[in-house]
Design a protein around this motif. Sequence first.
Motif, PDB file in Angstrom:
ATOM      1  N   ASN A   3       0.814  -1.215   0.000  1.00 22.58           N
ATOM      2  CA  ASN A   3       0.000   0.000   0.000  1.00 22.58           C
ATOM      3  C   ASN A   3       0.843   1.258   0.000  1.00 22.58           C
ATOM      4  N   LEU A   8      -1.302   6.967  -6.699  1.00 26.67           N
ATOM      5  CA  LEU A   8      -2.623   7.547  -6.470  1.00 26.67           C
ATOM      6  C   LEU A   8      -2.877   8.713  -7.424  1.00 26.67           C
ATOM      7  N   VAL A  10      -5.652  11.826  -8.084  1.00 25.74           N
ATOM      8  CA  VAL A  10      -6.787  12.590  -7.556  1.00 25.74           C
ATOM      9  C   VAL A  10      -7.331  13.480  -8.664  1.00 25.74           C
ATOM     10  N   LEU A  25      -6.518  16.463   1.926  1.00 23.11           N
ATOM     11  CA  LEU A  25      -6.573  15.078   1.446  1.00 23.11           C
ATOM     12  C   LEU A  25      -5.177  14.577   1.088  1.00 23.11           C
ATOM     13  N   THR A  28      -3.279  13.766   4.111  1.00 27.98           N
ATOM     14  CA  THR A  28      -3.800  12.532   4.709  1.00 27.98           C
ATOM     15  C   THR A  28      -3.263  11.302   3.980  1.00 27.98           C
ATOM     16  N   LEU A  29      -3.256  11.353   2.661  1.00 30.10           N
ATOM     17  CA  LEU A  29      -2.767  10.222   1.869  1.00 30.10           C
ATOM     18  C   LEU A  29      -1.281   9.981   2.109  1.00 30.10           C
ATOM     19  N   LYS A  30      -0.493  11.044   2.164  1.00 30.21           N
ATOM     20  CA  LYS A  30       0.946  10.889   2.382  1.00 30.21           C
ATOM     21  C   LYS A  30       1.243  10.357   3.788  1.00 30.21           C
ATOM     22  N   ARG A  32      -0.712   8.335   5.434  1.00 29.21           N
ATOM     23  CA  ARG A  32      -1.154   6.936   5.463  1.00 29.21           C
ATOM     24  C   ARG A  32      -0.271   6.060   4.585  1.00 29.21           C
ATOM     25  N   TYR A  33       0.169   6.598   3.465  1.00 32.26           N
ATOM     26  CA  TYR A  33       1.010   5.847   2.522  1.00 32.26           C
ATOM     27  C   TYR A  33       2.259   6.678   2.238  1.00 32.26           C
ATOM     28  N   ILE A  38       1.560  10.808  -5.688  1.00 27.89           N
ATOM     29  CA  ILE A  38       0.254  11.439  -5.896  1.00 27.89           C
ATOM     30  C   ILE A  38       0.304  12.300  -7.144  1.00 27.89           C
ATOM     31  N   GLU A  55       3.242  17.585  -1.072  1.00 33.14           N
ATOM     32  CA  GLU A  55       2.674  16.233  -1.150  1.00 33.14           C
ATOM     33  C   GLU A  55       2.384  15.807  -2.588  1.00 33.14           C
ATOM     34  N   GLY A 143     -10.166   9.666   1.124  1.00 27.65           N
ATOM     35  CA  GLY A 143      -8.849   9.054   1.251  1.00 27.65           C
ATOM     36  C   GLY A 143      -8.771   8.043   2.371  1.00 27.65           C
TER      37      GLY A 143
END
Length: 347
Positions: A3, A8, A10, A25, A28-30, A32-33, A38, A55, A143
């Motif tokens: 993951n 990703l 967007v 967002l 948040t994605l960075k 989490r992963y 991105i 990000e 996300g």
Amino acid sequence: MANSAMRLLVIGPSWVGDMVMAQSLFMTLKARYPHATIGVVAPAWSQPILERMPEVDEVLPLAVGHGEFGLASRRELANRLKGRFDRAIVLPRSWKAALVPFMARIPERIGFLGEHRYGLLKERRKLDKQVLDQTVKRFVSLGLPLDEAATGDFAIPKPRLSIDRDNLVNLRLANMLSSRPAIGMMPGAEYGPAKQWPLDYFHQLAKKLIADGYEIRVFGGPKDHDGANTIVEGLPQAHNLCGKTALADAVDLLADCRQVVTNDSGLMHVAAAVGVRIHALYGSSSPAYTPPLTDNAVIHYLGLSCSPCFERTCPLGHTNCLNELHVESVYQAILADRQREKVIVNA
């Protein structure tokens, strides 16, 4: 593939303020992963803003005007994206916004239900407007796994745009800005006049602040230029920068201001993301729905019985929600902030 190494994509929104809020967002994605890449599909105008977000790894401009369908442009972009992304998050709720990831055959495609996009999205989420009661919450929720998103109880990282200090020095020279402490004013609101504090009020406030030793910088697009002339008329320390600076330039010049006075607009969200003290003026819209994402803001909102109406023009014909928001009250709030700054400096 792990993951954390996900690719990703967007599909970004079409408004300045929404694009700034979308950084929550991306953050948040960075988080989490951490090793994810991105990419953001967005209107070309937004590229300078996205480039100020660390990000975002890649900006993919979509050459389609606001409201246009642009099937050929969407298909051409989709062909370039095939095989490059594992998951797509579609922020706008329109049918056409979901076309690019569908045509690019991205395996996971997530978005809210809307405009009959059943076949275009793999994971279609129902939007509960009571739980996800802010635009930024809706963006961030897409996300997150569905069970986390459904609660509405999750962290919202505050947008933070990077500043180009060298560009700022050049801008100050090019626009003959003074060494006075600056206060920014953003009198425009793309949505309509029901979100715009009267220009004469801005002028009166600017005159008071210049007498107190400030420089006034008025920000906006080319459409705001004539209105901004009303604000700066007869005021030697006031600068009409509307249409004279690029969006990235506005980022740097706003970061250089002590405080800003702004309608609920895209530039309000830019100002919030550079950390400047904000005095946000709300009329037809609601500070509960699209607040500046910062702890460094004062909200000026009368909360009349007819507010918020969310209309472009006042349906009652008086716009009292802004006309009764008087210059003196905003001025006194700015003075109070100046005194607060002095206390901090002398502490």
